[in-house]
Design a protein around this motif. Structure first.
Motif, PDB file in Angstrom:
ATOM      1  N   SER A  31       0.828  -1.203   0.000  1.00 46.47           N
ATOM      2  CA  SER A  31       0.000   0.000   0.000  1.00 46.47           C
ATOM      3  C   SER A  31       0.865   1.257   0.000  1.00 46.47           C
ATOM      4  O   SER A  31       0.562   2.237  -0.693  1.00 46.47           O
ATOM      5  N   HIS A  32       1.957   1.241   0.755  1.00 44.94           N
ATOM      6  CA  HIS A  32       2.866   2.401   0.750  1.00 44.94           C
ATOM      7  C   HIS A  32       3.560   2.546  -0.611  1.00 44.94           C
ATOM      8  O   HIS A  32       3.745   3.658  -1.113  1.00 44.94           O
ATOM      9  N   LYS A  33       3.933   1.422  -1.178  1.00 45.81           N
ATOM     10  CA  LYS A  33       4.571   1.449  -2.499  1.00 45.81           C
ATOM     11  C   LYS A  33       3.596   1.985  -3.553  1.00 45.81           C
ATOM     12  O   LYS A  33       3.961   2.796  -4.410  1.00 45.81           O
ATOM     13  N   ARG A  34       2.356   1.552  -3.452  1.00 47.35           N
ATOM     14  CA  ARG A  34       1.318   2.013  -4.385  1.00 47.35           C
ATOM     15  C   ARG A  34       1.059   3.508  -4.201  1.00 47.35           C
ATOM     16  O   ARG A  34       0.911   4.252  -5.181  1.00 47.35           O
ATOM     17  N   ASN A  47     -10.571   1.122  -3.810  1.00 48.73           N
ATOM     18  CA  ASN A  47      -9.577   0.048  -3.734  1.00 48.73           C
ATOM     19  C   ASN A  47      -8.225   0.627  -4.136  1.00 48.73           C
ATOM     20  O   ASN A  47      -8.048   1.103  -5.254  1.00 48.73           O
ATOM     21  N   MET A  48      -7.276   0.577  -3.214  1.00 46.99           N
ATOM     22  CA  MET A  48      -5.953   1.155  -3.453  1.00 46.99           C
ATOM     23  C   MET A  48      -5.264   0.532  -4.668  1.00 46.99           C
ATOM     24  O   MET A  48      -4.486   1.179  -5.360  1.00 46.99           O
ATOM     25  N   PHE A  49      -5.559  -0.740  -4.931  1.00 46.91           N
ATOM     26  CA  PHE A  49      -4.836  -1.464  -5.971  1.00 46.91           C
ATOM     27  C   PHE A  49      -5.642  -1.642  -7.258  1.00 46.91           C
ATOM     28  O   PHE A  49      -5.184  -2.291  -8.194  1.00 46.91           O
ATOM     29  N   GLY A  50      -6.843  -1.061  -7.320  1.00 46.08           N
ATOM     30  CA  GLY A  50      -7.666  -1.166  -8.513  1.00 46.08           C
ATOM     31  C   GLY A  50      -7.424  -0.021  -9.479  1.00 46.08           C
ATOM     32  O   GLY A  50      -6.737   0.957  -9.169  1.00 46.08           O
ATOM     33  N   SER A  51      -8.015  -0.152 -10.653  1.00 43.64           N
ATOM     34  CA  SER A  51      -7.863   0.899 -11.673  1.00 43.64           C
ATOM     35  C   SER A  51      -8.801   2.070 -11.414  1.00 43.64           C
ATOM     36  O   SER A  51      -8.551   3.183 -11.882  1.00 43.64           O
ATOM     37  N   GLU A  52      -9.875   1.829 -10.644  1.00 41.90           N
ATOM     38  CA  GLU A  52     -10.873   2.873 -10.410  1.00 41.90           C
ATOM     39  C   GLU A  52     -10.269   4.089  -9.717  1.00 41.90           C
ATOM     40  O   GLU A  52     -10.616   5.233 -10.031  1.00 41.90           O
ATOM     41  N   ILE A  53      -9.341   3.847  -8.791  1.00 40.40           N
ATOM     42  CA  ILE A  53      -8.762   4.974  -8.060  1.00 40.40           C
ATOM     43  C   ILE A  53      -8.018   5.913  -9.004  1.00 40.40           C
ATOM     44  O   ILE A  53      -8.044   7.138  -8.841  1.00 40.40           O
ATOM     45  N   GLU A  54      -7.379   5.364 -10.016  1.00 37.20           N
ATOM     46  CA  GLU A  54      -6.658   6.197 -10.970  1.00 37.20           C
ATOM     47  C   GLU A  54      -7.612   7.037 -11.813  1.00 37.20           C
ATOM     48  O   GLU A  54      -7.303   8.169 -12.173  1.00 37.20           O
ATOM     49  N   SER A  55      -8.785   6.483 -12.119  1.00 31.91           N
ATOM     50  CA  SER A  55      -9.793   7.248 -12.864  1.00 31.91           C
ATOM     51  C   SER A  55     -10.228   8.465 -12.050  1.00 31.91           C
ATOM     52  O   SER A  55     -10.369   9.571 -12.603  1.00 31.91           O
ATOM     53  N   TYR A  56     -10.425   8.271 -10.760  1.00 32.90           N
ATOM     54  CA  TYR A  56     -10.826   9.381  -9.915  1.00 32.90           C
ATOM     55  C   TYR A  56      -9.703  10.416  -9.791  1.00 32.90           C
ATOM     56  O   TYR A  56      -9.956  11.643  -9.857  1.00 32.90           O
TER      57      TYR A  56
END
Length: 472
Positions: free
Chosen positions: A379-382, A458-467
């Motif tokens: 999570s920190h790396k992400r 979700n920290m590791f999903g693609s949805e967070i990047e869309s937001y």
């Protein structure tokens, strides 16, 4: 054996003399050493005991506890938010040694009573290993998978029988050991249809071979002695998720994809639990799990209200009902468009902050636990990776498990994290309630004005990047 006895003698000397003749009541000794501790104590309780015994460490992170008036059976010890099961019987003298960096994998018992508990932890780890292979199992056709799982189950029972040839154990342990094998196996069989068919074709579960579910005739849905055993609970959760699919498609067209989070499916689960389980304890635990899981993953207030109404009409656990209602109120305040609530934080320099004052631009708030090494590292790396891609967004990391700041700081130091945005809650229990935090996987996204954009990413999903891209 001599090495074990010598180790115990030295261990007891550290804590002073132990008078084993002072009582005729059944007792056992439980002691050990915790490497890289997350706090300065360990707790121990019987499965029927609500309030655990708190056992503090000495300067070397060792402990020793005499369990008076021992009732043979399952006990649970917990440290820093992680726990494991142990079977204690009269005159046991068990020493445990574990490293919190690999809690279960590093756990080893020595002393009288150790053999049975080493067997149990190995059985637990075998179940965990199988769980990590689920994606491989999903590639097998149903007949192949059925035969494979039956062979695995038979093999494990043979190993248990061989163990029992060389170790005289109580009926309680034998029943527990058999149950851990069986329910670990049953749980995977209940999960299999979702992985094999997928949500679009799960309706085809009705076409599985007739023998596939023969094991269900062996299930005891009211085994209260197993009510806190992981393998048993995993089976129950998966079973009710599975059989509710049939009810789901009584009200949906067969070509429609399955929606696990639908109100229909979750109401069906509550109804089925109520009709199949007789034990109030097990029934109420399953009700609570189903309701909490639905509320955590729904943004539809009407559906949440409908589910809570149904849940409350069935549950006989007033505390659980209050807890679920309070959770729904907290999550309602955390819906998109609402303002972020207050929470008091402490930084690594022991300075106090209000969460609101830390937000002056779009901010991702994520959580972690020292107990789950892979998660907190990833999570920190992400977060670091996302921050590089979206430099106008802040990232705040909050630890959820360390109730002693000294151990939290130790984890930060060992992990070499940037301390700029690392915090711990001043009042963990209160803050978790008001922010509706039930999982370390929860990620909250707010804008610069403290308006909640998303309460559960979700920290590791693609949805967070869309937001985050929309905030650029």
């Amino acid at each position: 054996m001599k090495a074990i006895l010598s180790a115990f003698l030295a261990f007891f000397l550290v804590f002073g003399c132990v008078n084993t003749n002072s009582t005729q009541e059944p007792y056992a000794y439980f002691g050990g050493e915790i490497i890289n501790p997350n706090n300065d104590y360990i707790t121990l309780r019987a499965s029927s005991q609500e309030i655990p015994d708190t056992i503090f460490f000495n300067a070397d992170n060792r402990f020793l506890h005499k369990v008076e008036n021992l009732k043979s059976g399952i006990y649970f010890f917990m440290h820093g938010g992680e726990y494991q099961m142990i079977v204690l019987e009269p005159q046991d003298s068990i020493m445990v040694r574990l490293n919190t960096f690999d809690f279960d994998e590093s756990l080893v018992y020595t002393g009288n009573g150790a053999k049975r508990n080493n067997w149990l932890i190995q059985s637990f780890l075998e179940n965990e290993k199988k769980a990590r292979k689920l994606s491989d199992y999903f590639k097998m056709n149903p007949e192949e998978f059925h035969d494979f799982m039956e062979a695995e189950r038979t093999s494990e029972h043979i190993k248990l029988n061989n163990f029992l040839l060389n170790s005289i154990e109580s009926e309680a342990f034998i029943n527990l050991a058999k149950s851990q094998i069986d329910y670990g196996n049953f749980a995977i069989k209940e999960i299999y249809p979702f992985g094999y068919f997928g949500n679009n074709k799960i309706v085809q579960v009705k076409d599985l071979p007739e023998k596939f579910y023969e094991y269900r005739s062996e299930v005891d849905f009211n085994a209260e002695q197993l009510s806190e055993v992981y393998a048993y609970n995993r089976f129950l959760f998966s079973f009710f998720d599975n059989i509710a699919v049939t009810e789901y498609y009584k009200h949906r067209e067969c070509h429609n994809p399955f929606e696990r989070q639908s109100l229909l499916h979750n109401l069906s689960k509550l109804k089925l639990i109520d009709s199949i389980v007789d034990s109030p304890k097990i029934k109420n635990d399953l009700f609570k799990f189903t309701a909490r899981n639905f509320i955590n993953n729904s943004n539809n207030q009407e559906e949440i209200s409908a589910l809570i109404t149904d849940f409350a009409s069935r549950s006989t656990n007033e505390e659980a009902t209050i807890e679920i209602i309070e959770l729904s109120k907290a999550l309602k305040k955390m819906q998109p468009g609402n303002k972020l609530v207050s929470a008091e934080l402490i930084d690594p320099q022991d300075k106090f902050h209000n969460l609101k004052t830390l937000v002056n631009k779009p901010t991702v708030i994520y959580f972690w636990s020292s107990n789950i090494k892979r998660h907190y590292r990833n999570s920190h790396k992400r977060a670091f990776s996302l921050n590089e891609a979206y430099p106008n967004v802040d990232f705040i990391a909050i630890n959820l498990n360390n109730d002693n700041r000294r151990y939290w700081k130790k984890t930060l130091e060992n992990s070499e994290f940037d301390l700029t945005n690392e915090f711990i809650f001043k009042d963990l229990e209160h803050s978790r309630k008001v922010l509706g935090i039930n999982s370390i996987n929860k990620v909250i996204l707010v804008d610069k004005d403290l308006t909640i954009i998303h309460p559960n990413l979700n920290m590791f999903g693609s949805e967070i990047e869309s937001y985050l891209a929309q905030l650029e």
